[in-house]
Design an enzyme around this catalytic site. Structure first.
Site, PDB file in Angstrom:
ATOM      1  N   ARG A   1       0.908  -1.209  -0.098  1.00 34.35           N
ATOM      2  CA  ARG A   1       0.111  -0.076   0.050  1.00 34.35           C
ATOM      3  C   ARG A   1       0.902   1.362   0.043  1.00 34.35           C
ATOM      4  O   ARG A   1       1.838   1.326   0.560  1.00 34.35           O
ATOM      5  CB  ARG A   1      -0.766   0.117   1.149  1.00 34.35           C
ATOM      6  CG  ARG A   1      -1.809  -0.991   1.338  1.00 34.35           C
ATOM      7  CD  ARG A   1      -2.932  -1.293   0.659  1.00 34.35           C
ATOM      8  NE  ARG A   1      -3.874   0.076   0.432  1.00 34.35           N
ATOM      9  CZ  ARG A   1      -4.935  -0.189  -0.203  1.00 34.35           C
ATOM     10  NH1 ARG A   1      -5.519  -0.895  -0.610  1.00 34.35           N
ATOM     11  NH2 ARG A   1      -5.690   1.099  -0.043  1.00 34.35           N
ATOM     12  N   VAL A   2       0.503   2.230  -0.583  1.00 32.84           N
ATOM     13  CA  VAL A   2       0.976   3.711  -0.665  1.00 32.84           C
ATOM     14  C   VAL A   2       0.376   4.584   0.162  1.00 32.84           C
ATOM     15  O   VAL A   2       0.825   5.682   0.249  1.00 32.84           O
ATOM     16  CB  VAL A   2       1.284   3.837  -2.184  1.00 32.84           C
ATOM     17  CG1 VAL A   2       2.381   3.159  -2.748  1.00 32.84           C
ATOM     18  CG2 VAL A   2       0.006   4.267  -2.730  1.00 32.84           C
ATOM     19  N   ASP A   3      -0.710   4.047   0.669  1.00 31.38           N
ATOM     20  CA  ASP A   3      -1.622   5.029   1.503  1.00 31.38           C
ATOM     21  C   ASP A   3      -1.547   4.712   2.959  1.00 31.38           C
ATOM     22  O   ASP A   3      -0.735   3.600   3.294  1.00 31.38           O
ATOM     23  CB  ASP A   3      -2.977   5.027   1.111  1.00 31.38           C
ATOM     24  CG  ASP A   3      -3.740   3.861   0.950  1.00 31.38           C
ATOM     25  OD1 ASP A   3      -2.846   2.611   1.725  1.00 31.38           O
ATOM     26  OD2 ASP A   3      -4.899   3.491   0.449  1.00 31.38           O
ATOM     27  N   ASP A   4      -2.038   5.139   4.051  1.00 31.49           N
ATOM     28  CA  ASP A   4      -2.090   4.773   5.215  1.00 31.49           C
ATOM     29  C   ASP A   4      -2.908   3.529   5.725  1.00 31.49           C
ATOM     30  O   ASP A   4      -3.626   3.463   6.579  1.00 31.49           O
ATOM     31  CB  ASP A   4      -2.559   5.992   6.297  1.00 31.49           C
ATOM     32  CG  ASP A   4      -1.640   7.137   6.003  1.00 31.49           C
ATOM     33  OD1 ASP A   4      -0.299   6.954   5.853  1.00 31.49           O
ATOM     34  OD2 ASP A   4      -1.977   8.318   6.120  1.00 31.49           O
ATOM     35  N   VAL A   5      -3.021   2.581   5.049  1.00 35.15           N
ATOM     36  CA  VAL A   5      -3.442   1.497   5.038  1.00 35.15           C
ATOM     37  C   VAL A   5      -2.390   0.158   5.337  1.00 35.15           C
ATOM     38  O   VAL A   5      -1.375   0.193   4.830  1.00 35.15           O
ATOM     39  CB  VAL A   5      -4.193   0.840   4.130  1.00 35.15           C
ATOM     40  CG1 VAL A   5      -5.065  -0.455   4.326  1.00 35.15           C
ATOM     41  CG2 VAL A   5      -5.681   1.548   3.906  1.00 35.15           C
TER      42      VAL A   5
END
Ligand code: 6R9
Length: 654
Positions: free
Chosen positions: A522-526
């Site tokens: 993931r590149v997001d806050d997941v």
């Protein structure tokens, strides 16, 4: 513009033209290679010969058609299902580009069908009535059970009739909070039969998480069981539901029926806490209902289910899937990715509380008339000679784990379908087709029919050839989710605004010189913990709800077993001393609020957090501290107070 979508097709053809694909038994090269990208594992001849897609050439033909003529390609497949009324024209319509108006995806609109009918009645009527649909392997060995397609249909009808009798109608939501007992797929299918929208909540979620989902979708009924055994431990699920219903009532959502299955092997009904008037024992009412039930015919675009998933803010997202496209897509991906043959017995370890359990325990296999295994708990050793294909999903599988799976579990004989996809995509997106081309350990290989993955840079420009960047998808596929329940704006903002013109997956990805796709996370806050998606914001808000916690920042760290672990930086309220007891009570708070699977692996005391002058927490720095890459902290000059970094490092092992 289509050339880039076919570049992988060309490279598979080249490999095959070089004669590499034919006639070579499965061999793992490896040792002498310059990089992992060069490691090819060839399908064995015998497997390829009998495979549905036996060669790159066949894939190439099908893939090209699926991309150049999606309407024709998918119509041909959809025609194999039962439709009360055929879909209209166009076969699909989409607006994928937010700049041109609201995002909208429709497949087979105007077609009238029912997915439960296609899973059950259609199989019963075509000669599969006595075929086993479900083998059930319970937590306690010895009480195995099974249902034929005909028996399953009867059970589903009884529950459907009961729900109808209690006023559940087309479009109503039903929350299902059950462990992996046969009643779980039965409940899903019963809802589908009457056009109700099921929302399965994984039975490891806490009362608060369950309440949050109940408040969001406002179900008419909650289906649960009194308790479940995990090993020798008894978990009283019904009490979690009780607490959730008290909680949701505070937000004005009153559920007046809780149908409870008596899971005798875990707990007798006498010991179950009960609320007269609201709670009803499943076994007392459902078997009294008729074993046939008219289906509710629905439009292909009528909702089938909601499934909540984590995003990068605290509030979970209600991913909404509709009927027709999801049906066609899960059935087709199941068939090809597992090279399904009617004599196969298929077992997927996933829980129906997650998307994999929806698409590849329940709908995909049953639509194909497959025999499935529903598995509640224990692991035993069995001979594995009859294994044909192995699957993997949920997180990047690293090359050494891949080799273990391939060599040890599959006896160096079975292809591995390392399938990349998401709750949002409904079904497999990038996946090997076993028998069609050589695999590379750790790579999900190539796109499924009709899927056009693209890799874009920060500015949203497509990059071709060998590259890495953000994984997006160009144009829709039948199994795509249609909205986030009650929040179409969030749907557009999260998935379609970051890179206008594309669906953005939230994943990073690399494409190698041969066109193989390698998911990098993931590149997001997941955070992805053992395949469970957890938003850092969810864990943070659970932590700060602790009265002694002033602030929290959560990041993912590498974890040998779980893929990623949860690492929490916690700032305490002024004057509160650090203690082990407090650490435990913080972790407890997260378990209670989200579920045990979200418990932080590490709590790091933080007198202050690294923030920019505008108050943004610099997670990049926290990730480096968490993984002890202290030489790689990068530029800390934009911090409001650079000293906090030194402080954090000093407290690292306290
Ligand atoms: C099906 C499922 C989706 C996220 C996804 C990605 C990760 C899934 C993967 C994979 C590498 C694979 N993911 N499959 N990463 N290789 N084969 O897991 O759905 O729970 O929504 O998670 O899982 O990061 O974005 P979901």
């Amino acid at each position: 513009t289509t050339t880039s979508h076919f570049s992988h097709v060309e490279s598979i053809s080249k490999l095959s033209a070089a004669g590499k694909i034919s006639g070579v038994n499965a061999v793992v090269l490896g040792e002498a290679l310059a990089s992992e990208e060069d490691e090819l594992v060839f399908p064995n001849d015998e497997f390829s010969r009998q495979a549905l897609v036996p060669s790159p050439k066949k894939y190439l033909e099908m893939y090209k058609r699926s991309v150049e003529d999606p309407a024709g390609f998918w119509s041909d497949i959809a025609s194999q299902f039962y439709w009360k009324q055929k879909w209209g024209r166009p076969v699909f319509s989409e607006n994928f580009d937010v700049r041109k108006g609201n995002v909208k995806i429709e497949w087979f609109k105007g077609g009238i069908t029912n997915i439960c009918y296609n899973c059950l009645d259609r199989n019963v009527e075509s000669g599969n009535a006595d075929k086993i649909a479900i083998y059930w392997e319970p937590n306690d060995p010895g009480s195995q059970d099974s249902l034929t397609y005909f028996q399953l249909l009867q059970r589903v009808c009884q529950l459907a009739n009961y729900l109808k009798d209690k006023g559940v109608k087309k479009g109503d939501a039903v929350v299902i909070y059950l462990p992996m007992i046969m009643e779980l797929p039965i409940a899903m299918l019963a809802c589908a039969r009457i056009g109700a929208v099921h929302s399965v909540v994984f039975a490891g979620f806490s009362a608060e998480s369950l309440a949050q989902r109940i408040v969001d979708c406002k179900p008419k009924v909650v289906l649960t069981c009194n308790a479940v055994k995990r090993g020798s431990k008894v978990i009283t699920l019904k009490e979690i539901v009780d607490a959730a219903l008290v909680e949701s009532a505070k937000s004005g959502i009153l559920v007046d029926l809780c149908l409870t299955y008596e899971n005798k092997s875990a707990m007798k009904r006498e010991s179950t806490k009960w609320r007269e008037g609201r709670d009803v024992w499943w076994q007392d009412v459902v078997p009294k209902y008729p074993t046939t039930c008219e289906v509710e015919w629905v439009d292909a675009e009528d909702p089938l289910f909601l499934l909540y998933t984590s995003g990068s803010t605290g509030k979970p997202k209600g991913v909404l899937h509709t009927t027709g496209g999801y049906m066609v897509y899960t059935a087709t991906t199941f068939k090809y990715a597992f090279d399904y043959k009617p004599s196969d017995i298929y077992w997927c370890t996933a829980d129906c509380g997650w998307i994999t359990g929806h698409s590849y325990v329940t709908y995909g296999p049953l639509l194909n008339g497959a025999t499935i295994v529903v598995f509640e708990g224990y692991v035993t050793r069995y001979p594995r000679k009859s294994l044909r294909v192995l699957g993997s999903v949920g997180e990047p599988i690293n090359p050494s784990a891949w080799r273990w799976f391939f060599n040890v579990v599959g006896g160096s004989r079975c292809p591995i379908s390392d399938t990349w996809w998401q709750t949002e995509t409904g079904g497999f997106m990038i996946t090997p087709l076993p028998g069609a081309w050589p695999q590379k350990p750790g790579s999900a290989t190539f796109p499924f029919f009709g899927v056009q993955p693209v890799i874009v840079d920060e500015k949203g420009a497509e990059i071709e050839g060998e590259c890495s960047g953000y994984l997006c998808v160009k144009s829709s596929w039948p199994g795509a989710f249609r909205t986030l329940y009650g929040d179409h704006e969030r749907y557009e903002t999260t998935y379609f605004k970051p890179f206008p013109g594309y669906y953005f997956s939230g994943d990073g990805c690399r494409r190698d010189k041969d066109g193989y796709y390698w998911l990098t996370g993931r590149v997001d806050d997941v955070i992805n913990v053992s395949g469970h998606r957890i938003g850092t914001a969810e864990v943070e808000s659970a932590l700060v709800s602790h009265p002694q916690c002033a602030e929290a920042a959560v990041v993912g760290i590498e974890h040998e077993v779980k893929g990623q672990g949860i690492y929490a930086f916690v700032t305490l309220v002024d004057g509160v001393p650090y203690s082990d007891e407090l650490r435990k009570s913080l972790i407890h708070k997260v378990r209670n609020q989200i579920g045990a699977f979200a418990a932080p692996d590490k709590v790091h005391w933080a007198p202050g957090l690294p923030k920019t002058r505008s108050g943004k927490i610099m997670r990049r720095i926290l990730r480096k501290i968490a993984s002890r890459q202290l030489n790689e902290l990068g530029d800390t000059s934009t911090l409001a107070d650079p000293n906090v970094v030194e402080q954090l490092i000093a407290l690292a092992d306290r």
